[in-house]
Each structure stands twice: as C-alpha cells, then as structure tokens.
Design a protein around this motif. Structure first.
Motif, PDB file in Angstrom:
ATOM      1  N   CYS A 196       0.787  -1.229   0.000  1.00 28.80           N
ATOM      2  CA  CYS A 196       0.000   0.000   0.000  1.00 28.80           C
ATOM      3  C   CYS A 196       0.826   1.289   0.000  1.00 28.80           C
ATOM      4  CB  CYS A 196      -0.911   0.026   1.237  1.00 28.80           C
ATOM      5  SG  CYS A 196      -1.824  -1.498   1.538  1.00 28.80           S
ATOM      6  N   ILE A 197       1.992   1.238   0.594  1.00 32.26           N
ATOM      7  CA  ILE A 197       2.768   2.448   0.847  1.00 32.26           C
ATOM      8  C   ILE A 197       3.180   3.175  -0.428  1.00 32.26           C
ATOM      9  CG2 ILE A 197       5.088   1.430   0.932  1.00 32.26           C
ATOM     10  CD1 ILE A 197       5.518   3.061   3.531  1.00 32.26           C
ATOM     11  N   SER A 198       3.396   2.452  -1.514  1.00 33.49           N
ATOM     12  CA  SER A 198       3.869   3.102  -2.747  1.00 33.49           C
ATOM     13  C   SER A 198       2.839   4.089  -3.293  1.00 33.49           C
ATOM     14  CB  SER A 198       4.254   2.075  -3.808  1.00 33.49           C
ATOM     15  OG  SER A 198       3.158   1.270  -4.137  1.00 33.49           O
ATOM     16  N   CYS A 199       1.583   3.868  -3.039  1.00 34.26           N
ATOM     17  CA  CYS A 199       0.546   4.818  -3.465  1.00 34.26           C
ATOM     18  C   CYS A 199       0.066   5.676  -2.295  1.00 34.26           C
ATOM     19  CB  CYS A 199      -0.653   4.085  -4.062  1.00 34.26           C
ATOM     20  SG  CYS A 199      -0.329   3.315  -5.650  1.00 34.26           S
ATOM     21  N   HIS A 200      -0.319   5.030  -1.202  1.00 32.58           N
ATOM     22  CA  HIS A 200      -0.975   5.739  -0.099  1.00 32.58           C
ATOM     23  C   HIS A 200      -0.013   6.465   0.825  1.00 32.58           C
ATOM     24  CE1 HIS A 200      -4.998   4.349  -1.051  1.00 32.58           C
ATOM     25  NE2 HIS A 200      -4.467   3.172  -1.317  1.00 32.58           N
ATOM     26  N   GLY A 201       1.275   6.155   0.737  1.00 28.11           N
ATOM     27  CA  GLY A 201       2.269   6.846   1.544  1.00 28.11           C
ATOM     28  C   GLY A 201       2.417   6.270   2.930  1.00 28.11           C
ATOM     29  N   LYS A 202       3.529   6.607   3.554  1.00 26.59           N
ATOM     30  CA  LYS A 202       3.864   6.094   4.876  1.00 26.59           C
ATOM     31  C   LYS A 202       2.837   6.493   5.930  1.00 26.59           C
ATOM     32  CE  LYS A 202       7.764   5.825   8.042  1.00 26.59           C
ATOM     33  NZ  LYS A 202       9.165   6.197   8.281  1.00 26.59           N
ATOM     34  N   LYS A 203       2.254   7.682   5.781  1.00 29.92           N
ATOM     35  CA  LYS A 203       1.296   8.197   6.769  1.00 29.92           C
ATOM     36  C   LYS A 203      -0.153   8.001   6.349  1.00 29.92           C
ATOM     37  CE  LYS A 203       4.501  11.785   8.227  1.00 29.92           C
ATOM     38  NZ  LYS A 203       4.730  13.229   8.317  1.00 29.92           N
ATOM     39  N   GLY A 204      -0.393   7.463   5.146  1.00 29.89           N
ATOM     40  CA  GLY A 204      -1.764   7.328   4.663  1.00 29.89           C
ATOM     41  C   GLY A 204      -2.296   8.626   4.086  1.00 29.89           C
ATOM     42  N   ASP A 205      -1.379   9.528   3.724  1.00 25.89           N
ATOM     43  CA  ASP A 205      -1.778  10.842   3.224  1.00 25.89           C
ATOM     44  C   ASP A 205      -1.868  10.908   1.700  1.00 25.89           C
ATOM     45  OD1 ASP A 205       0.911  10.691   2.597  1.00 25.89           O
ATOM     46  OD2 ASP A 205       1.514  12.406   3.825  1.00 25.89           O
ATOM     47  N   GLY A 206      -1.736   9.769   1.030  1.00 26.28           N
ATOM     48  CA  GLY A 206      -1.832   9.740  -0.430  1.00 26.28           C
ATOM     49  C   GLY A 206      -0.588  10.259  -1.118  1.00 26.28           C
ATOM     50  N   ASN A 207       0.496  10.379  -0.378  1.00 28.36           N
ATOM     51  CA  ASN A 207       1.716  10.944  -0.922  1.00 28.36           C
ATOM     52  C   ASN A 207       2.826   9.895  -1.004  1.00 28.36           C
ATOM     53  OD1 ASN A 207       3.234  13.034  -1.993  1.00 28.36           O
ATOM     54  ND2 ASN A 207       4.035  13.657  -0.005  1.00 28.36           N
ATOM     55  N   GLY A 208       2.492   8.731  -1.556  1.00 30.77           N
ATOM     56  CA  GLY A 208       3.481   7.683  -1.732  1.00 30.77           C
ATOM     57  C   GLY A 208       4.367   7.949  -2.941  1.00 30.77           C
ATOM     58  N   TYR A 209       5.307   7.059  -3.168  1.00 23.75           N
ATOM     59  CA  TYR A 209       6.261   7.239  -4.260  1.00 23.75           C
ATOM     60  C   TYR A 209       5.571   7.416  -5.611  1.00 23.75           C
ATOM     61  CZ  TYR A 209       9.498   6.234  -7.973  1.00 23.75           C
ATOM     62  OH  TYR A 209      10.205   6.317  -9.140  1.00 23.75           O
ATOM     63  N   LEU A 210       4.577   6.601  -5.900  1.00 24.16           N
ATOM     64  CA  LEU A 210       3.913   6.686  -7.212  1.00 24.16           C
ATOM     65  C   LEU A 210       3.161   8.002  -7.382  1.00 24.16           C
ATOM     66  CD1 LEU A 210       2.734   3.008  -7.658  1.00 24.16           C
ATOM     67  CD2 LEU A 210       4.669   4.152  -8.743  1.00 24.16           C
ATOM     68  N   SER A 211       2.682   8.557  -6.293  1.00 23.54           N
ATOM     69  CA  SER A 211       2.051   9.875  -6.350  1.00 23.54           C
ATOM     70  C   SER A 211       3.108  10.960  -6.566  1.00 23.54           C
ATOM     71  CB  SER A 211       1.282  10.145  -5.056  1.00 23.54           C
ATOM     72  OG  SER A 211       0.750  11.444  -5.049  1.00 23.54           O
ATOM     73  N   GLN A 212       4.216  10.860  -5.841  1.00 28.64           N
ATOM     74  CA  GLN A 212       5.296  11.836  -5.974  1.00 28.64           C
ATOM     75  C   GLN A 212       5.901  11.816  -7.381  1.00 28.64           C
ATOM     76  OE1 GLN A 212       8.162  11.225  -2.821  1.00 28.64           O
ATOM     77  NE2 GLN A 212       6.545  11.114  -1.292  1.00 28.64           N
ATOM     78  N   ALA A 213       5.971  10.627  -7.971  1.00 27.07           N
ATOM     79  CA  ALA A 213       6.515  10.487  -9.321  1.00 27.07           C
ATOM     80  C   ALA A 213       5.467  10.808 -10.391  1.00 27.07           C
ATOM     81  CB  ALA A 213       7.043   9.065  -9.518  1.00 27.07           C
ATOM     82  N   GLU A 214       4.293  11.231  -9.949  1.00 27.71           N
ATOM     83  CA  GLU A 214       3.175  11.596 -10.823  1.00 27.71           C
ATOM     84  C   GLU A 214       2.729  10.453 -11.740  1.00 27.71           C
ATOM     85  OE1 GLU A 214       4.089  15.311 -12.728  1.00 27.71           O
ATOM     86  OE2 GLU A 214       4.187  16.361 -10.810  1.00 27.71           O
ATOM     87  N   PHE A 233       0.384   8.280 -10.563  1.00 28.74           N
ATOM     88  CA  PHE A 233      -1.038   8.311 -10.243  1.00 28.74           C
ATOM     89  C   PHE A 233      -1.325   9.609  -9.526  1.00 28.74           C
ATOM     90  CE2 PHE A 233      -0.125   3.670  -9.986  1.00 28.74           C
ATOM     91  CZ  PHE A 233      -0.902   3.271 -11.052  1.00 28.74           C
ATOM     92  N   ASN A 234      -2.353  10.301  -9.947  1.00 28.68           N
ATOM     93  CA  ASN A 234      -2.764  11.535  -9.278  1.00 28.68           C
ATOM     94  C   ASN A 234      -4.098  11.318  -8.584  1.00 28.68           C
ATOM     95  OD1 ASN A 234      -0.555  13.108 -10.154  1.00 28.68           O
ATOM     96  ND2 ASN A 234      -1.495  13.318 -12.163  1.00 28.68           N
ATOM     97  N   GLY A 235      -4.308  12.065  -7.519  1.00 24.83           N
ATOM     98  CA  GLY A 235      -5.596  12.002  -6.829  1.00 24.83           C
ATOM     99  C   GLY A 235      -5.737  10.865  -5.852  1.00 24.83           C
ATOM    100  N   ILE A 236      -4.621  10.317  -5.369  1.00 20.42           N
ATOM    101  CA  ILE A 236      -4.707   9.258  -4.358  1.00 20.42           C
ATOM    102  C   ILE A 236      -5.215   9.911  -3.077  1.00 20.42           C
ATOM    103  CG2 ILE A 236      -3.411   7.555  -3.020  1.00 20.42           C
ATOM    104  CD1 ILE A 236      -1.423   7.501  -5.452  1.00 20.42           C
ATOM    105  N   PRO A 237      -6.285   9.373  -2.503  1.00 18.82           N
ATOM    106  CA  PRO A 237      -6.905  10.062  -1.365  1.00 18.82           C
ATOM    107  C   PRO A 237      -6.077  10.010  -0.093  1.00 18.82           C
ATOM    108  CG  PRO A 237      -7.982   7.973  -1.762  1.00 18.82           C
ATOM    109  CD  PRO A 237      -7.007   8.164  -2.877  1.00 18.82           C
ATOM    110  N   ASN A 238      -6.236  11.040   0.704  1.00 16.81           N
ATOM    111  CA  ASN A 238      -5.700  11.103   2.049  1.00 16.81           C
ATOM    112  C   ASN A 238      -6.743  10.431   2.938  1.00 16.81           C
ATOM    113  OD1 ASN A 238      -5.064  12.010   4.706  1.00 16.81           O
ATOM    114  ND2 ASN A 238      -4.068  13.826   3.861  1.00 16.81           N
TER     115      ASN A 238
END
Length: 149
Positions: A74-92, A94-99
C-alpha cells in the motif's frame, strides 16, 4: 497415460458439465473463512460499511503485521502516513490518491476496497490472505486516526 486437463469452470467442465467453483451453500471453503459475496457496487460498498466489522483484535501483533503488509502493498501509493503521498504519487504516476483523513471510511469500507478495488486502485484480494486483509484494515484505521489528530 497422460491425463486430460480440464478447465473446471470452462464451458466443457468435467464430462461436459461445468463445475461451480464457488463453495456449496452453507459450507465453509478451504481456509475456514466464508466467501466474500458483497457485490462491487455502490450499494455493496455501503452495505460493507454498515455491516462488516473486523473479526481480529486490534492487538499490537495484528497492528505490526498490518503495518508490514501495508508497507509491501500500500505504501507506494498511499504513503507512509496514509496521506496519499506515496512514491507513485510523488513520481506523478497516479494523481488524486486520497488522504485517509479526507475519507469517511471504516473497517467495512476499507475491507471492501481491498477486496474489489476502487477507482484507480485494483483489488488486492488475491495478494492478501483473509487475516492479512483485516490486519491492514486495523493499520489503515490507525493511520487515519493519527492523521485526524
């Protein structure tokens, strides 16, 4: 002699009769957990939210196992904190991953999304065991609670 392979759920099945791949009504499938039969619909999502509860205790062991599984899947999209700022979001990618804090979610809706996926997220039911899914649910609920503080 080489046995003939059959696709049991194919049109020919065994001896020309398709075999139902679902457990017989009233039985429990291998693994000892009931089949998940809530449909992948808006009504199904709402039903899961209203009716499903986590059968596992929110113990430190389950939270730690949920965290480890979350970090794999899950972390690659949803991020370490669940804020939707995982690696795949940062690398653009996938956009719009929910917090998680911006979503009205509970154990049932989280489990339902793991089972069926939602929007860009695909189903993870094949990657996770029954217990792993519920452990991830506990961990996602913890992340959400931390974000709401």
């Amino acid at each position: 002699y080489v046995s003939v392979p059959y696709k049991t759920d194919g049109s020919n099945g065994l001896n020309g009769t398709p075999v139902n791949s679902k457990p017989v009504a009233g039985t429990i499938p291998r693994g000892g957990h009931p089949a998940y039969d809530i449909p992948n619909t808006i009504d199904g999502y709402e039903k899961a939210g209203a009716e499903l509860t986590n059968p596992l205790e929110a113990s430190e062991v389950n939270l730690e196992k949920g965290k480890k599984t979350y970090e794999i899947y899950c972390i690659s999209c949803h991020g370490k904190k669940g804020d939707g700022n995982g690696y795949l979001s940062q690398a653009e990618k996938f956009n719009g991953i929910p917090n998680y804090k911006d979503r009205d979610i509970n154990a049932g809706t989280i489990y339902h999304v793991i089972m069926h996926g939602k929007n860009l997220m695909g189903s993870h039911s094949a990657q996770l065991t029954y217990n792993e899914r519920w452990q991830v649910v506990h961990y996602v609920e913890k992340l959400r609670a931390d974000l709401l503080k």
